[in-house]
Design an enzyme around this catalytic site. Structure first.
Site, short mmCIF file in Angstrom:
data_model
loop_
_atom_site.label_atom_id
_atom_site.label_comp_id
_atom_site.label_asym_id
_atom_site.label_seq_id
_atom_site.Cartn_x
_atom_site.Cartn_y
_atom_site.Cartn_z
N TYR A 107 0.85 -1.20 0.00
CA TYR A 107 0.00 0.00 0.00
C TYR A 107 0.88 1.24 0.00
O TYR A 107 1.88 1.31 0.74
CB TYR A 107 -0.90 0.02 1.25
CG TYR A 107 -1.72 1.29 1.35
CD1 TYR A 107 -3.02 1.35 0.86
CD2 TYR A 107 -1.17 2.46 1.89
CE1 TYR A 107 -3.76 2.52 0.91
CE2 TYR A 107 -1.90 3.63 1.95
CZ TYR A 107 -3.19 3.65 1.46
OH TYR A 107 -3.91 4.82 1.50
N GLU A 199 -3.42 7.63 -4.31
CA GLU A 199 -3.36 6.39 -3.53
C GLU A 199 -3.21 5.18 -4.45
O GLU A 199 -3.91 5.08 -5.47
CB GLU A 199 -4.63 6.24 -2.70
CG GLU A 199 -4.65 4.97 -1.85
CD GLU A 199 -5.99 4.79 -1.12
OE1 GLU A 199 -7.04 4.68 -1.78
OE2 GLU A 199 -5.97 4.77 0.12
#
Ligand code: GDP
Ligand code: MN
Length: 393
Positions: A107, A199
């Protein structure tokens, strides 16, 4: 403005952030079939992935991201995904991309951090899952790094800083350099493109040892649109339809913004409405919207505004917060009485706080009308507490 995944990937690509081989944007099942044929026959990949392009997360869990081994299978996925409803967003566009071989999922995100007047980088070795959940259950696995603008002049995050973040996140040695490079580019993308969020979940390590952005969630700062000639080109037909209630409000000239919570909010004046959001939050509630009834607050305006807020299925109580100035209390009270008559039965309670010009008379009118759906509260604080309590009941 939020971008959909394929747009986020376009933005990444032009800023040097590695993404999978380019796919095709499809609006029909035939286009999906053609795209899959092009990819599979050209030997771009043995498989394709068909991905719903909607402005909401968790597409995978909702059945909006699926892999196909053949053209026929891709066509079937096109049939099942186009038209799918994902959290209230109808899928009108899918992105068909050469599938990647995933070895590991990480992530990585960069965003504006208003509290520290800077940026925040978040990185974790545990990606492809809900990062907030990881943060709750295993906070040590999530590296959060504040970066001040002065520490990254011109949007250039120092390479050592990026490496440090990657090593603290335990990104494996053999791909750490590549991941650090990617972070430097992602950071520059955020700054140069005036994004507030970039993101990547998951950031993947492929079977052949590359690090690429398998997903992309990017929000562009509308306030900086003037700096980007291509800003309007990001709006896409069929996806950028407003929220239906926002569209209705726009048509009626009502200042309304839909939010995610359960307490509907009506106030007069943007400043008061914003303060109302804060008070509701202080009492542990979440606003369902932002609605400024403006100066008039006549019966008509009140009925229209209230009607709109009550249509939102998430609204469980409504906080009407009015500070009378030019708008007089009795006018507002009559507006509320009239509006509730016009709207007929509705399950939600209205908590009214009236202050300022002729507030007392307004409250008297409301008390005398003895409306079953209306509760009055003397102060903003008490009204907020009541509204939150009712929303949670
Ligand atoms: P989200 O659910 O909306 O976040 O959509 P993602 O783009 O993140 O996709 C969800 C999940 O589908 C990913 O975490 C992957 O596990 C899987 N996935 C997506 N694209 C591919 C791909 O090209 N190959 C493989 N093997 N899995 C994929
Ligand atoms: Mn994702």
């Amino acid at each position: 403005m939020d971008l959909v995944e394929f747009q986020g990937k376009q933005l990444f690509k032009r800023n040097g952030v590695p993404v999978p081989k380019e796919g095709a944007v499809c609006r029909t099942v035939d286009e999906v079939e053609q795209a899959a044929r092009d990819i599979i026959q050209a030997g771009e990949a043995g498989m394709v992935v068909v991905k719903a392009q909607v402005k909401t997360g968790g597409r995978g869990k909702a059945g909006g991201v699926k892999l196909a081994k053949s053209v026929d299978e891709a066509r079937e996925l096109g049939e099942s995904i186009l038209g799918l409803d994902i959290k209230g967003h109808e899928v009108r566009v899918v992105y068909v991309e050469p599938a990647s071989d995933i070895a590991e999922e990480y992530y990585l995100s960069v965003m504006h951090d208003r509290v520290h007047k800077g940026y925040l980088v978040i990185c974790s070795r545990e990606g492809g899952v809900d990062i907030e959940e990881v943060n709750r259950t295993n906070p040590d696995a999530v590296v959060k790094e504040s970066i001040l603008p002065s520490e990254a002049p011109g949007g250039e995050l120092p390479r050592e800083r990026a490496e440090d973040i990657m090593s603290r996140a335990n990104i494996p040695d053999d791909v750490r350099d590549e991941a650090a490079d990617l972070l430097v580019k992602l950071f520059a993308t955020l700054v140069n493109e005036d994004a507030t969020l970039a993101e990547i979940n998951p950031l993947i390590r492929t079977e052949d040892g590359r690090v690429i952005a398998l997903d992309a969630k990017v929000s562009l700062d509308g306030n900086a649109a003037f700096r980007h000639d291509d800003y309007d080109e990001w709006k896409i037909e069929g996806i950028d339809a407003d929220d239906p209630l926002e569209a209705e409000a726009k048509e009626k000239g009502i200042q309304y913004v839909k939010l995610e919570g359960s307490v509907g909010i009506l106030g007069n004046g943007a400043g008061l409405v914003m303060a109302t959001l804060d008070v509701v939050a202080q009492h542990g509630g979440e606003a369902a919207n932002f609605l400024d009834v403006g100066g008039g607050a006549s019966a008509d305006a009140m009925a229209q505004s209230l009607g709109l807020v009550l249509k939102d299925p998430n609204v469980r109580s409504v906080f009407i917060n009015i500070f009378g100035g030019i708008t007089r209390g009795e006018e507002v009270a009559n507006g509320i009485v009239e509006a509730t008559k016009r709207l007929g039965d509705f399950p939600q309670k209205l908590v009214v706080r009236l202050d300022g010009t002729n507030a007392e008379e307004g409250r008297r009118i409301l008390d005398e009308a003895d409306l079953p759906s209306v509760v009055t509260a003397p102060t903003m604080d008490e009204a907020a507490a009541k509204a939150v309590e009712l929303a949670n009941a």
